[in-house]
Motif scaffolding. Sequence first.
Motif, PDB file in Angstrom:
ATOM      1  N   LYS A   1      -7.500 -16.665   5.508  1.00 31.69           N
ATOM      2  CA  LYS A   1      -6.241 -17.579   4.991  1.00 31.69           C
ATOM      3  C   LYS A   1      -5.534 -17.777   6.318  1.00 31.69           C
ATOM      4  CE  LYS A   1      -6.684 -14.788   2.405  1.00 31.69           C
ATOM      5  NZ  LYS A   1      -8.093 -13.845   2.295  1.00 31.69           N
ATOM      6  N   VAL A   2      -5.217 -19.041   6.903  1.00 24.84           N
ATOM      7  CA  VAL A   2      -4.684 -19.360   8.021  1.00 24.84           C
ATOM      8  C   VAL A   2      -3.341 -19.955   7.665  1.00 24.84           C
ATOM      9  CG1 VAL A   2      -4.404 -20.481  10.316  1.00 24.84           C
ATOM     10  CG2 VAL A   2      -6.567 -19.248   9.536  1.00 24.84           C
ATOM     11  N   GLY A   3      -1.970 -19.472   8.140  1.00 25.27           N
ATOM     12  CA  GLY A   3      -0.953 -20.224   7.868  1.00 25.27           C
ATOM     13  C   GLY A   3      -0.514 -20.790   9.277  1.00 25.27           C
ATOM     14  N   VAL A   4       0.248 -22.072   9.067  1.00 21.13           N
ATOM     15  CA  VAL A   4       0.571 -22.730  10.308  1.00 21.13           C
ATOM     16  C   VAL A   4       2.178 -22.950  10.304  1.00 21.13           C
ATOM     17  CG1 VAL A   4      -1.478 -23.997  10.964  1.00 21.13           C
ATOM     18  CG2 VAL A   4      -0.068 -25.066   9.262  1.00 21.13           C
ATOM     19  N   LEU A   5       2.918 -23.009  11.419  1.00 23.81           N
ATOM     20  CA  LEU A   5       4.293 -23.115  11.395  1.00 23.81           C
ATOM     21  C   LEU A   5       4.617 -24.562  11.633  1.00 23.81           C
ATOM     22  CD1 LEU A   5       4.971 -19.725  13.446  1.00 23.81           C
ATOM     23  CD2 LEU A   5       5.243 -20.303  10.900  1.00 23.81           C
TER      24      LEU A   5
ATOM     25  N   LEU B   1     -10.435 -33.121  17.403  1.00 24.48           N
ATOM     26  CA  LEU B   1     -10.265 -31.758  16.836  1.00 24.48           C
ATOM     27  C   LEU B   1     -11.308 -31.681  15.592  1.00 24.48           C
ATOM     28  CD1 LEU B   1      -9.261 -29.120  16.371  1.00 24.48           C
ATOM     29  CD2 LEU B   1      -7.704 -29.931  14.802  1.00 24.48           C
ATOM     30  N   PHE B   2     -11.538 -32.600  14.813  1.00 20.50           N
ATOM     31  CA  PHE B   2     -12.573 -32.773  13.745  1.00 20.50           C
ATOM     32  C   PHE B   2     -13.868 -32.925  14.224  1.00 20.50           C
ATOM     33  CE2 PHE B   2      -8.975 -32.283  11.069  1.00 20.50           C
ATOM     34  CZ  PHE B   2      -9.185 -32.084   9.698  1.00 20.50           C
ATOM     35  N   ALA B   3     -13.832 -33.968  15.160  1.00 22.47           N
ATOM     36  CA  ALA B   3     -15.367 -33.843  15.996  1.00 22.47           C
ATOM     37  C   ALA B   3     -15.904 -32.397  16.422  1.00 22.47           C
ATOM     38  CB  ALA B   3     -15.291 -34.997  16.911  1.00 22.47           C
ATOM     39  N   ARG B   4     -15.154 -31.909  17.191  1.00 22.38           N
ATOM     40  CA  ARG B   4     -15.531 -30.640  17.643  1.00 22.38           C
ATOM     41  C   ARG B   4     -15.702 -29.517  16.689  1.00 22.38           C
ATOM     42  NH1 ARG B   4     -10.761 -31.326  21.095  1.00 22.38           N
ATOM     43  NH2 ARG B   4      -9.697 -29.717  19.938  1.00 22.38           N
TER      44      ARG B   4
ATOM     45  N   VAL C   1      -1.156 -16.268  11.524  1.00 18.30           N
ATOM     46  CA  VAL C   1      -0.089 -17.511  11.480  1.00 18.30           C
ATOM     47  C   VAL C   1      -0.046 -17.985  12.947  1.00 18.30           C
ATOM     48  CG1 VAL C   1       2.203 -17.563  11.071  1.00 18.30           C
ATOM     49  CG2 VAL C   1       1.049 -16.349   9.816  1.00 18.30           C
ATOM     50  N   LEU C   2      -0.201 -19.261  12.835  1.00 14.70           N
ATOM     51  CA  LEU C   2      -0.577 -19.943  14.051  1.00 14.70           C
ATOM     52  C   LEU C   2       0.672 -20.754  14.316  1.00 14.70           C
ATOM     53  CD1 LEU C   2      -4.402 -20.894  13.658  1.00 14.70           C
ATOM     54  CD2 LEU C   2      -3.250 -18.882  14.931  1.00 14.70           C
ATOM     55  N   SER C   3       0.807 -21.305  15.630  1.00 15.70           N
ATOM     56  CA  SER C   3       2.009 -22.472  15.747  1.00 15.70           C
ATOM     57  C   SER C   3       1.706 -23.755  15.060  1.00 15.70           C
ATOM     58  CB  SER C   3       2.209 -22.612  17.174  1.00 15.70           C
ATOM     59  OG  SER C   3       0.946 -23.129  17.824  1.00 15.70           O
ATOM     60  N   ASP C   4       0.295 -24.087  15.269  1.00 17.73           N
ATOM     61  CA  ASP C   4      -0.013 -25.173  14.690  1.00 17.73           C
ATOM     62  C   ASP C   4      -1.736 -25.371  14.474  1.00 17.73           C
ATOM     63  OD1 ASP C   4      -1.004 -26.483  16.909  1.00 17.73           O
ATOM     64  OD2 ASP C   4       1.134 -27.075  17.265  1.00 17.73           O
ATOM     65  N   ILE C   5      -2.387 -26.456  14.244  1.00 11.51           N
ATOM     66  CA  ILE C   5      -3.880 -26.397  13.926  1.00 11.51           C
ATOM     67  C   ILE C   5      -4.474 -26.571  15.481  1.00 11.51           C
ATOM     68  CG2 ILE C   5      -3.921 -27.324  11.754  1.00 11.51           C
ATOM     69  CD1 ILE C   5      -4.409 -29.999  12.879  1.00 11.51           C
ATOM     70  N   THR C   6      -3.788 -26.565  16.396  1.00 12.34           N
ATOM     71  CA  THR C   6      -4.421 -26.833  17.904  1.00 12.34           C
ATOM     72  C   THR C   6      -4.803 -25.268  18.391  1.00 12.34           C
ATOM     73  OG1 THR C   6      -2.241 -26.393  18.959  1.00 12.34           O
ATOM     74  CG2 THR C   6      -2.980 -28.777  18.571  1.00 12.34           C
ATOM     75  N   ALA C   7      -4.320 -24.221  17.666  1.00 10.46           N
ATOM     76  CA  ALA C   7      -4.658 -22.989  17.899  1.00 10.46           C
ATOM     77  C   ALA C   7      -5.766 -22.437  17.112  1.00 10.46           C
ATOM     78  CB  ALA C   7      -3.441 -22.008  17.852  1.00 10.46           C
ATOM     79  N   LEU C   8      -6.340 -23.212  16.205  1.00  6.80           N
ATOM     80  CA  LEU C   8      -7.309 -22.961  15.148  1.00  6.80           C
ATOM     81  C   LEU C   8      -8.555 -22.680  15.617  1.00  6.80           C
ATOM     82  CD1 LEU C   8      -8.092 -22.549  12.024  1.00  6.80           C
ATOM     83  CD2 LEU C   8      -8.597 -24.920  11.987  1.00  6.80           C
ATOM     84  N   GLU C   9      -9.065 -23.164  16.827  1.00  3.05           N
ATOM     85  CA  GLU C   9     -10.541 -22.959  17.259  1.00  3.05           C
ATOM     86  C   GLU C   9     -10.339 -21.651  17.784  1.00  3.05           C
ATOM     87  OE1 GLU C   9     -12.324 -26.830  18.821  1.00  3.05           O
ATOM     88  OE2 GLU C   9     -10.229 -26.835  18.877  1.00  3.05           O
ATOM     89  N   GLY C  10      -9.137 -21.120  18.351  1.00  7.06           N
ATOM     90  CA  GLY C  10      -9.368 -19.737  19.093  1.00  7.06           C
ATOM     91  C   GLY C  10      -9.350 -18.766  18.031  1.00  7.06           C
TER      92      GLY C  10
END
Length: 235
Positions: free
Chosen positions: A203-207, A114-117, A223-232
């Motif tokens: 500002k992004v909240g994660v659950l 994720l960080f590499a991308r 508000v996202l489920s987790d950081i895997t949805a951040l790129e979207g």
Amino acid sequence: MNDKAEIAGILFDKDGTLLDFDASWGPVNRMVALIAADGDEALADRLLTACGMDPETGAIVPDSLFASANTREIAEGMIAAGAKLPLETLVPRIDDCFAEAARLSVPITELEPLFARLHRRGLRLGIASSDNERSIRIAAERFGILPYLDFIAGYDSGHGSKPHAGMVLGFCAATGLVPAQVAVVGDNNHDLHMGINAGAGLKVGVLSGTGSRETLTKSADAVLSDITALEGVLG
């Protein structure tokens, strides 16, 4: 929120955002409470409750001391609830426990890809945590993301504590960005309010941590489920 195309840097919280909060911190919180109680198990349970953790289930109260406070604030809370060790003894002992816990922590997802991308997209990346800086660096090295980080700040790094703006402003100073170009990502309101106080662009909240959709929605742009949805969200 500013236009998503303007975001040029991401400042992540650590626990509950990059790391699985319950898996990583349940056992260490119990150990810290027992240390603060000088081995008295009944008192340790009371200290856990005072800091926001159910001694039976391990559930964490959103925005409680265990959810969002730094080491000194946790120690002060435990002392107010009857801990037997003085502050000057308890703070370094808690920091030592937290640093050791970083060696055993569990990530939300595989962090290095994720960080590499994100790095390949030209984004500047940082971590701002209420934990101590030593713990952050241990975890970042363990999970292979240290080479991608432009900035690391713990409560003891000289940028102040959450929810004040200092960590975001420190990230900006280190990267040449302005707050409007920064996305702040975290699992509780201390993270989001830090972003608001600094004028962060997103500002992004994660659950995945201690916050809930109910507690995060008011202060978050997303508000996202987790950081895997951040790129979207970034587009």
